[in-house]
Structure formats: structure tokens, C-alpha cells
Design a protein around this motif. Structure first.
Motif, PDB file in Angstrom:
ATOM      1  N   LEU A  83     -12.023  -3.733 -10.783  1.00  0.00           N
ATOM      2  CA  LEU A  83     -12.654  -5.047 -10.704  1.00  0.00           C
ATOM      3  C   LEU A  83     -12.600  -5.798 -12.032  1.00  0.00           C
ATOM      4  O   LEU A  83     -12.363  -7.003 -12.055  1.00  0.00           O
ATOM      5  N   THR A  84     -12.810  -5.110 -13.117  1.00  0.00           N
ATOM      6  CA  THR A  84     -12.868  -5.783 -14.413  1.00  0.00           C
ATOM      7  C   THR A  84     -11.492  -6.090 -14.995  1.00  0.00           C
ATOM      8  O   THR A  84     -11.383  -6.915 -15.886  1.00  0.00           O
ATOM      9  N   ARG A  85     -10.456  -5.455 -14.481  1.00  0.00           N
ATOM     10  CA  ARG A  85      -9.119  -5.644 -15.060  1.00  0.00           C
ATOM     11  C   ARG A  85      -8.192  -6.527 -14.229  1.00  0.00           C
ATOM     12  O   ARG A  85      -7.052  -6.737 -14.599  1.00  0.00           O
ATOM     13  N   GLN A  86      -8.677  -7.043 -13.117  1.00  0.00           N
ATOM     14  CA  GLN A  86      -7.792  -7.849 -12.269  1.00  0.00           C
ATOM     15  C   GLN A  86      -7.827  -9.317 -12.650  1.00  0.00           C
ATOM     16  O   GLN A  86      -8.879  -9.886 -12.893  1.00  0.00           O
ATOM     17  N   ASP A  87      -6.654  -9.898 -12.683  1.00  0.00           N
ATOM     18  CA  ASP A  87      -6.526 -11.334 -12.933  1.00  0.00           C
ATOM     19  C   ASP A  87      -5.378 -11.844 -12.086  1.00  0.00           C
ATOM     20  O   ASP A  87      -4.230 -11.498 -12.347  1.00  0.00           O
ATOM     21  N   PRO A  88      -5.637 -12.605 -11.078  1.00  0.00           N
ATOM     22  CA  PRO A  88      -6.932 -13.099 -10.608  1.00  0.00           C
ATOM     23  C   PRO A  88      -7.683 -12.002  -9.858  1.00  0.00           C
ATOM     24  O   PRO A  88      -7.077 -11.056  -9.346  1.00  0.00           O
ATOM     25  N   PRO A  89      -9.010 -12.132  -9.776  1.00  0.00           N
ATOM     26  CA  PRO A  89      -9.801 -11.116  -9.071  1.00  0.00           C
ATOM     27  C   PRO A  89      -9.483 -11.089  -7.571  1.00  0.00           C
ATOM     28  O   PRO A  89      -9.461 -12.124  -6.930  1.00  0.00           O
ATOM     29  N   LEU A  90      -9.215  -9.899  -7.067  1.00  0.00           N
ATOM     30  CA  LEU A  90      -8.901  -9.735  -5.644  1.00  0.00           C
ATOM     31  C   LEU A  90     -10.096  -9.267  -4.837  1.00  0.00           C
ATOM     32  O   LEU A  90     -10.091  -9.369  -3.613  1.00  0.00           O
ATOM     33  N   PHE A  91     -11.123  -8.747  -5.522  1.00  0.00           N
ATOM     34  CA  PHE A  91     -12.284  -8.181  -4.849  1.00  0.00           C
ATOM     35  C   PHE A  91     -13.555  -8.795  -5.420  1.00  0.00           C
ATOM     36  O   PHE A  91     -13.583  -9.242  -6.554  1.00  0.00           O
ATOM     37  N   ALA A  92     -14.596  -8.784  -4.607  1.00  0.00           N
ATOM     38  CA  ALA A  92     -15.894  -9.299  -5.037  1.00  0.00           C
ATOM     39  C   ALA A  92     -16.975  -8.281  -4.707  1.00  0.00           C
ATOM     40  O   ALA A  92     -16.885  -7.577  -3.702  1.00  0.00           O
ATOM     41  N   LEU A  93     -17.981  -8.221  -5.566  1.00  0.00           N
ATOM     42  CA  LEU A  93     -19.141  -7.380  -5.326  1.00  0.00           C
ATOM     43  C   LEU A  93     -20.262  -8.209  -4.725  1.00  0.00           C
ATOM     44  O   LEU A  93     -20.367  -9.410  -4.995  1.00  0.00           O
ATOM     45  N   SER A  94     -21.107  -7.556  -3.953  1.00  0.00           N
ATOM     46  CA  SER A  94     -22.317  -8.208  -3.450  1.00  0.00           C
ATOM     47  C   SER A  94     -23.247  -8.478  -4.625  1.00  0.00           C
ATOM     48  O   SER A  94     -23.070  -7.925  -5.718  1.00  0.00           O
ATOM     49  N   ASP A  95     -24.231  -9.324  -4.418  1.00  0.00           N
ATOM     50  CA  ASP A  95     -25.171  -9.666  -5.483  1.00  0.00           C
ATOM     51  C   ASP A  95     -25.861  -8.449  -6.078  1.00  0.00           C
ATOM     52  O   ASP A  95     -26.124  -8.406  -7.278  1.00  0.00           O
ATOM     53  N   ASP A  96     -26.141  -7.456  -5.240  1.00  0.00           N
ATOM     54  CA  ASP A  96     -26.810  -6.256  -5.752  1.00  0.00           C
ATOM     55  C   ASP A  96     -25.837  -5.214  -6.301  1.00  0.00           C
ATOM     56  O   ASP A  96     -26.244  -4.174  -6.806  1.00  0.00           O
ATOM     57  N   GLY A  97     -24.527  -5.476  -6.209  1.00  0.00           N
ATOM     58  CA  GLY A  97     -23.509  -4.597  -6.777  1.00  0.00           C
ATOM     59  C   GLY A  97     -23.239  -3.331  -6.005  1.00  0.00           C
ATOM     60  O   GLY A  97     -22.517  -2.457  -6.493  1.00  0.00           O
ATOM     61  N   THR A  98     -23.743  -3.230  -4.787  1.00  0.00           N
ATOM     62  CA  THR A  98     -23.555  -1.984  -4.020  1.00  0.00           C
ATOM     63  C   THR A  98     -22.454  -2.068  -2.974  1.00  0.00           C
ATOM     64  O   THR A  98     -22.071  -1.056  -2.395  1.00  0.00           O
ATOM     65  N   ARG A  99     -21.947  -3.289  -2.716  1.00  0.00           N
ATOM     66  CA  ARG A  99     -20.914  -3.471  -1.690  1.00  0.00           C
ATOM     67  C   ARG A  99     -19.734  -4.235  -2.266  1.00  0.00           C
ATOM     68  O   ARG A  99     -19.880  -4.993  -3.214  1.00  0.00           O
ATOM     69  N   ILE A 100     -18.565  -4.035  -1.675  1.00  0.00           N
ATOM     70  CA  ILE A 100     -17.336  -4.672  -2.135  1.00  0.00           C
ATOM     71  C   ILE A 100     -16.619  -5.299  -0.952  1.00  0.00           C
ATOM     72  O   ILE A 100     -16.701  -4.794   0.174  1.00  0.00           O
ATOM     73  N   ARG A 101     -15.915  -6.390  -1.210  1.00  0.00           N
ATOM     74  CA  ARG A 101     -15.081  -7.019  -0.182  1.00  0.00           C
ATOM     75  C   ARG A 101     -13.850  -7.621  -0.838  1.00  0.00           C
ATOM     76  O   ARG A 101     -13.811  -7.839  -2.051  1.00  0.00           O
ATOM     77  N   ALA A 102     -12.859  -7.924  -0.021  1.00  0.00           N
ATOM     78  CA  ALA A 102     -11.672  -8.634  -0.502  1.00  0.00           C
ATOM     79  C   ALA A 102     -12.035 -10.107  -0.634  1.00  0.00           C
ATOM     80  O   ALA A 102     -12.727 -10.664   0.219  1.00  0.00           O
ATOM     81  N   ARG A 103     -11.588 -10.715  -1.712  1.00  0.00           N
ATOM     82  CA  ARG A 103     -11.818 -12.156  -1.903  1.00  0.00           C
ATOM     83  C   ARG A 103     -10.822 -12.925  -1.077  1.00  0.00           C
ATOM     84  O   ARG A 103      -9.696 -12.488  -0.867  1.00  0.00           O
ATOM     85  N   THR A 104     -11.223 -14.083  -0.623  1.00  0.00           N
ATOM     86  CA  THR A 104     -10.279 -14.964   0.069  1.00  0.00           C
ATOM     87  C   THR A 104      -9.448 -15.672  -0.984  1.00  0.00           C
ATOM     88  O   THR A 104      -9.974 -16.145  -1.986  1.00  0.00           O
TER      89      THR A 104
END
Length: 80
Positions: free
Chosen positions: A58-79
Motif C-alpha cells: 500500500l505504501t509503495r504503490q504509485d498510483p495507489p491501486l488499493f484503499a483501506l477502510s477508515d479503521d484500517g481493518t479492510r482493503i479494497r481495489a480502488r476504482t
């Protein structure tokens, strides 16, 4: 990004965008998967992934392909 993180990124893309059911998971209504369940199911299917490695991706991707939920416990693919 090193070779291992690139492979993990590709695997995450496959699971989050196309085949979560291939490791026994289902996206929630917002398209998220719990990170702990993702790690557990991925490891049970023969992958070696940790929450720390996912965080590194997550921290090394440019552009970011994934997003975390607000609480940081879940992940999803970014549109894109």
C-alpha cells in the motif's frame, strides 16, 4: 517496489478485482475484504502474505491501486 511486493500486489489485484471466492472470501457491499481474513485465506491457499507485507504494498504503490477502510481493518481495489 521489489519483486516479492510486486507479486503480492498482483495477487491482491486478482483477489480484490476478480476472484475473492477462489480463496473462500466474499467482498462486502462496499467492495472490502477484512485484511485478517484475506491473510488467513491466502496463507491457507499456499501464499505467504502478512498484514505487514500488505501495508508495504500500500505504501509503495504509485498510483495507489488499493484503499483501506477508515479503521484500517479492510482493503479494497480502488476504482481507476
Amino acid at each position: 517496489m521489489n519483486k516479492r511486493l510486486r507479486r503480492i500486489s498482483k495477487y491482491l489485484t486478482y483477489i480484490l478485482r476478480h476472484e475473492p471466492h477462489s480463496i473462500g472470501l466474499k467482498l462486502d457491499e462496499e467492495g472490502y475484504l477484512p485484511i485478517d481474513e484475506l491473510v488467513e485465506k491466502a496463507n491457507a491457499s499456499g501464499k505467504t502474505i502478512t498484514a505487514d507485507l500488505i501495508q508495504q504494498v500500500l505504501t509503495r504503490q504509485d498510483p495507489p491501486l488499493f484503499a483501506l477502510s477508515d479503521d484500517g481493518t479492510r482493503i479494497r481495489a480502488r476504482t481507476l
